[in-house]
Scaffold this active site. Structure first.
Site, PDB file in Angstrom:
ATOM      1  N   CYS A  33      -5.941   2.123  -4.273  1.00  0.00           N
ATOM      2  CA  CYS A  33      -5.433   2.714  -3.042  1.00  0.00           C
ATOM      3  C   CYS A  33      -6.379   3.828  -2.611  1.00  0.00           C
ATOM      4  O   CYS A  33      -6.409   4.881  -3.252  1.00  0.00           O
ATOM      5  CB  CYS A  33      -4.020   3.260  -3.296  1.00  0.00           C
ATOM      6  SG  CYS A  33      -3.256   3.837  -1.789  1.00  0.00           S
TER       7      CYS A  33
ATOM      8  N   ALA B  37      -6.563  -4.973  -2.536  1.00  0.00           N
ATOM      9  CA  ALA B  37      -7.417  -4.798  -3.716  1.00  0.00           C
ATOM     10  C   ALA B  37      -6.822  -5.553  -4.907  1.00  0.00           C
ATOM     11  O   ALA B  37      -7.551  -6.183  -5.688  1.00  0.00           O
ATOM     12  CB  ALA B  37      -7.541  -3.314  -4.048  1.00  0.00           C
TER      13      ALA B  37
ATOM     14  N   CYS C 118       0.824  -1.217   0.000  1.00  0.00           N
ATOM     15  CA  CYS C 118       0.000   0.000   0.000  1.00  0.00           C
ATOM     16  C   CYS C 118       0.858   1.267   0.000  1.00  0.00           C
ATOM     17  O   CYS C 118       1.062   1.906   1.036  1.00  0.00           O
ATOM     18  CB  CYS C 118      -0.974   0.034   1.161  1.00  0.00           C
ATOM     19  SG  CYS C 118      -2.206   1.332   0.864  1.00  0.00           S
TER      20      CYS C 118
HETATM   21  C1  FAD Z   1      -0.887   0.137   7.098  1.00  0.00           C
HETATM   22  C2  FAD Z   1      -1.394  -0.625   5.905  1.00  0.00           C
HETATM   23  C3  FAD Z   1      -2.354  -0.063   5.098  1.00  0.00           C
HETATM   24  C4  FAD Z   1      -2.841  -0.740   4.007  1.00  0.00           C
HETATM   25  N1  FAD Z   1      -3.837  -0.167   3.264  1.00  0.00           N
HETATM   26  C5  FAD Z   1      -4.385  -0.848   2.242  1.00  0.00           C
HETATM   27  C6  FAD Z   1      -5.494  -0.308   1.549  1.00  0.00           C
HETATM   28  O1  FAD Z   1      -5.997   0.778   1.859  1.00  0.00           O
HETATM   29  N2  FAD Z   1      -6.014  -1.025   0.520  1.00  0.00           N
HETATM   30  C7  FAD Z   1      -5.519  -2.255   0.170  1.00  0.00           C
HETATM   31  O2  FAD Z   1      -6.045  -2.861  -0.741  1.00  0.00           O
HETATM   32  N3  FAD Z   1      -4.430  -2.783   0.810  1.00  0.00           N
HETATM   33  C8  FAD Z   1      -3.864  -2.114   1.837  1.00  0.00           C
HETATM   34  N4  FAD Z   1      -2.812  -2.671   2.531  1.00  0.00           N
HETATM   35  C9  FAD Z   1      -2.084  -3.838   1.965  1.00  0.00           C
HETATM   36  C10 FAD Z   1      -2.734  -5.197   2.213  1.00  0.00           C
HETATM   37  O3  FAD Z   1      -3.022  -5.400   3.561  1.00  0.00           O
HETATM   38  C11 FAD Z   1      -1.791  -6.289   1.682  1.00  0.00           C
HETATM   39  O4  FAD Z   1      -1.382  -5.965   0.387  1.00  0.00           O
HETATM   40  C12 FAD Z   1      -2.467  -7.652   1.665  1.00  0.00           C
HETATM   41  O5  FAD Z   1      -2.824  -8.036   2.961  1.00  0.00           O
HETATM   42  C13 FAD Z   1      -1.538  -8.688   1.031  1.00  0.00           C
HETATM   43  O6  FAD Z   1      -2.058  -9.988   1.159  1.00  0.00           O
HETATM   44  P1  FAD Z   1      -1.050 -11.243   1.148  1.00  0.00           P
HETATM   45  O7  FAD Z   1      -1.899 -12.442   1.274  1.00  0.00           O
HETATM   46  O8  FAD Z   1      -0.115 -11.129   0.018  1.00  0.00           O
HETATM   47  O9  FAD Z   1      -0.165 -11.045   2.473  1.00  0.00           O
HETATM   48  P2  FAD Z   1      -0.647 -11.060   3.971  1.00  0.00           P
HETATM   49  O10 FAD Z   1      -2.101 -10.743   4.075  1.00  0.00           O
HETATM   50  O11 FAD Z   1       0.306 -10.190   4.716  1.00  0.00           O
HETATM   51  O12 FAD Z   1      -0.469 -12.579   4.409  1.00  0.00           O
HETATM   52  C14 FAD Z   1       0.748 -13.264   4.414  1.00  0.00           C
HETATM   53  C15 FAD Z   1       0.592 -14.437   5.378  1.00  0.00           C
HETATM   54  O13 FAD Z   1       1.697 -15.317   5.242  1.00  0.00           O
HETATM   55  C16 FAD Z   1       2.025 -15.797   6.533  1.00  0.00           C
HETATM   56  N5  FAD Z   1       3.411 -16.253   6.516  1.00  0.00           N
HETATM   57  C17 FAD Z   1       4.533 -15.508   6.490  1.00  0.00           C
HETATM   58  N6  FAD Z   1       5.611 -16.304   6.458  1.00  0.00           N
HETATM   59  C18 FAD Z   1       5.165 -17.571   6.485  1.00  0.00           C
HETATM   60  C19 FAD Z   1       5.799 -18.835   6.450  1.00  0.00           C
HETATM   61  N7  FAD Z   1       7.135 -18.965   6.417  1.00  0.00           N
HETATM   62  N8  FAD Z   1       5.027 -19.949   6.438  1.00  0.00           N
HETATM   63  C20 FAD Z   1       3.663 -19.862   6.454  1.00  0.00           C
HETATM   64  N9  FAD Z   1       3.016 -18.678   6.498  1.00  0.00           N
HETATM   65  C21 FAD Z   1       3.754 -17.545   6.501  1.00  0.00           C
HETATM   66  C22 FAD Z   1       1.786 -14.602   7.430  1.00  0.00           C
HETATM   67  O14 FAD Z   1       1.621 -15.005   8.791  1.00  0.00           O
HETATM   68  C23 FAD Z   1       0.532 -13.999   6.832  1.00  0.00           C
HETATM   69  O15 FAD Z   1      -0.638 -14.496   7.446  1.00  0.00           O
HETATM   70  C24 FAD Z   1      -2.322  -2.022   3.676  1.00  0.00           C
HETATM   71  C25 FAD Z   1      -1.361  -2.611   4.496  1.00  0.00           C
HETATM   72  C26 FAD Z   1      -0.909  -1.928   5.616  1.00  0.00           C
HETATM   73  C27 FAD Z   1       0.105  -2.577   6.511  1.00  0.00           C
END
Ligand code: FAD
Length: 444
Positions: A373, A341, A195
């Site tokens: 965003c 998103a 983000c």
């Molecule tokens: C402050 C902030 C504001 C944001 N604002 C927005 C917004 O307004 N709009 C928007 O769309 N997005 C926003 N985001 C971004 C959004 O939250 C992420 O892009 C999204 O959660 C990514 O999803 P993901 O599944 O890739 O990763 P995550 O949701 O982070 O999940 C990764 C998972 O992998 C697990 N993991 C890590 N290592 C291991 C391992 N070795 N073995 C097994 N599991 C593991 C973790 O525990 C976690 O549960 C924001 C994020 C933050 C921090």
């Protein structure tokens, strides 16, 4: 409509041959569903992992899907922007992981520690080997607060916060509430981030809070960013520049935070355009967006690219070397802004890609890089940026979304959390694409 080239046509034209070569390598073990073997293994139970498990279980049966995820709690991270500004509680952002694992899907409560894609196996940190027919990697990214000298220690003191982690998000609100007089500093690191708007959203909210509480005249506000621009897409950057000018916010480009001196309340920045030059700024409040990078377990594995991110095809989300490996979300090298998103839009494409491959067909749906965003610019306004791989606006609503809007704030604060918990995580929200087409009367 003759002559119009649609994405799936491009895909079949350019990639079909490459994919059939890649896909002919897949050897599955049909129906071998023992305790340590799953037809589909999902790594990571964050936004992308849960969404994909929910979708894929409908194709192959819940008992054939497992998720490896170590955390007891699942967090809706986008709301932390509002938590840091005191507008939402941190408790409202989390739910037990057990409650979001799709019913019937196996939860392996461990960390993945090693990949062995040649043998369709991963090893967990408890030493257990799990094999799979198809692997979906959704490991998110890692935060590197430790890369900024003095910062880890600095969080033990007041005046420093970071909306990027559960442990530090409430410290932002403490620093803002207790602001007396001086500089309020907001940073953006010299790495990819999730983000990319969040580092400046908290600046606009802090500005609004200080105005509301009569302290704004005692504050100098700075946004020190490593980037050469305020935002990557010109349409929204232009709107944001207008806001920073109007609200007397100072933006310093190409400034990268390298050290925090807690006792002196000083932040040290390197000038990325003049190697060796540093600038020191005193702070009364400091919000840090940390450097970020790929998960350590991916780096140096056979699945990563040169920078350590999961190396997948930008349109189909299939791994470039291993045809039975797929990726979604922040851990991938998709050249778009890392957001939930984007994960939503990717989930519907990946659902289709995996379904086609399960049927031994070539993937035919293309991810266009859609990401979004909601740029929170005050406690009741948002600019809703939506764009694709080319940085072209891809707006859902038939209005100019670069204008600050109260309705969009309501979307961000109230509607999007609902869509997340009940849509994305249930595998039924794949982004606003179909609604965009409807809202624009089929023209977009
Ligand atoms: C402050 C902030 C504001 C944001 N604002 C927005 C917004 O307004 N709009 C928007 O769309 N997005 C926003 N985001 C971004 C959004 O939250 C992420 O892009 C999204 O959660 C990514 O999803 P993901 O599944 O890739 O990763 P995550 O949701 O982070 O999940 C990764 C998972 O992998 C697990 N993991 C890590 N290592 C291991 C391992 N070795 N073995 C097994 N599991 C593991 C973790 O525990 C976690 O549960 C924001 C994020 C933050 C921090």
């Amino acid at each position: 409509m003759a002559g119009i080239i649609r994405p799936h046509m491009l895909l079949s034209k350019h990639y079909a041959r490459a994919f059939s070569a890649l896909n002919s390598q897949i050897h599955t073990s049909c129906g071998l569903a023992s305790k340590d073997h799953y037809k589909v293994l999902v790594l990571g139970g964050g936004s992308g992992g849960i969404a994909m498990a929910a979708r894929i279980k409908r194709k192959v049966g819940a008992e054939n899907v497992a998720i490896v995820e170590p955390s007891e709690m699942h967090y809706y991270q986008p709301i932390w922007t509002l938590v840091g500004a005191g507008a939402k509680s941190v408790a409202s952002s989390g739910r037990p992981t057990a409650s979001v694992i799709p019913s019937g899907v196996k939860w392996v409560k461990s960390k993945v520690a090693e990949f062995d894609p040649e043998n369709n196996t991963v090893r967990t940190d408890s030493g257990k080997k799990i094999s799979y027919d198809y692997l979906i990697v959704a490991l998110g990214l890692e935060l590197h607060y430790e890369k900024i000298k003095g910062l880890t220690e600095g969080f033990k003191h007041p005046k420093i916060g970071s909306n990027y982690s559960l442990q530090t998000v409430e410290k932002t609100w403490d620093a803002l509430k207790n602001f007396k007089e001086g500089n309020a500093l907001f940073t953006f690191p010299n790495t990819p981030v999730k983000c990319a708007g969040a580092p400046q959203k908290i600046m606009y909210l802090s500005d609004a809070f200080l105005r509301k509480t009569g302290k704004r005249s005692k504050a100098n506000i700075f946004f020190n960013t490593s980037l050469p621009v305020l935002f990557g897409v010109k349409k929204y950057a232009d709107a944001l520049w207008e806001i920073v000018k109007k609200r007397d916010l100072n933006v310093n480009l190409r400034q990268n935070l390298i050290e925090v001196r807690v006792d002196e309340q000083e932040a040290v920045f390197e000038n990325l355009d003049k190697p060796g030059e540093t600038n020191v700024i005193k702070y009364e409040m400091l919000h840090v967006t940390p450097p970020m990078g790929p998960p350590a377990v991916l780096k140096g594995s056979s699945l990563d690219d040169a920078a350590g991110w999961l190396d997948i095809h930008k349109h189909t989300l299939q791994h470039k070397k291993y045809a039975n490996v797929f990726g979604i979300g922040d851990c991938t090298n998709l050249p778009t802004s890392k957001t939930a998103a984007a994960v939503a839009a990717q989930s519907s494409v990946l659902d289709r890609t995996v379904s086609r491959i399960l049927k031994k067909q070539t993937p035919d749906k293309m991810y266009d890089g859609y990401t979004s965003c909601p740029l929170v610019t005050s406690y009741n306004t948002v600019i809703l940026a939506e764009f694709d791989y080319d940085g072209q606006p891809l707006e859902t609503f038939p209005v100019d979304q670069s204008k600050e809007s109260r309705i969009m704030y309501h979307m961000k604060a109230d509607v999007m959390p609902h869509l997340y918990w009940h849509g994305l995580l249930k595998g039924v929200w794949g982004g606003p694409g179909p609604y965009r087409t409807m809202m624009h009367l089929g023209m977009k």
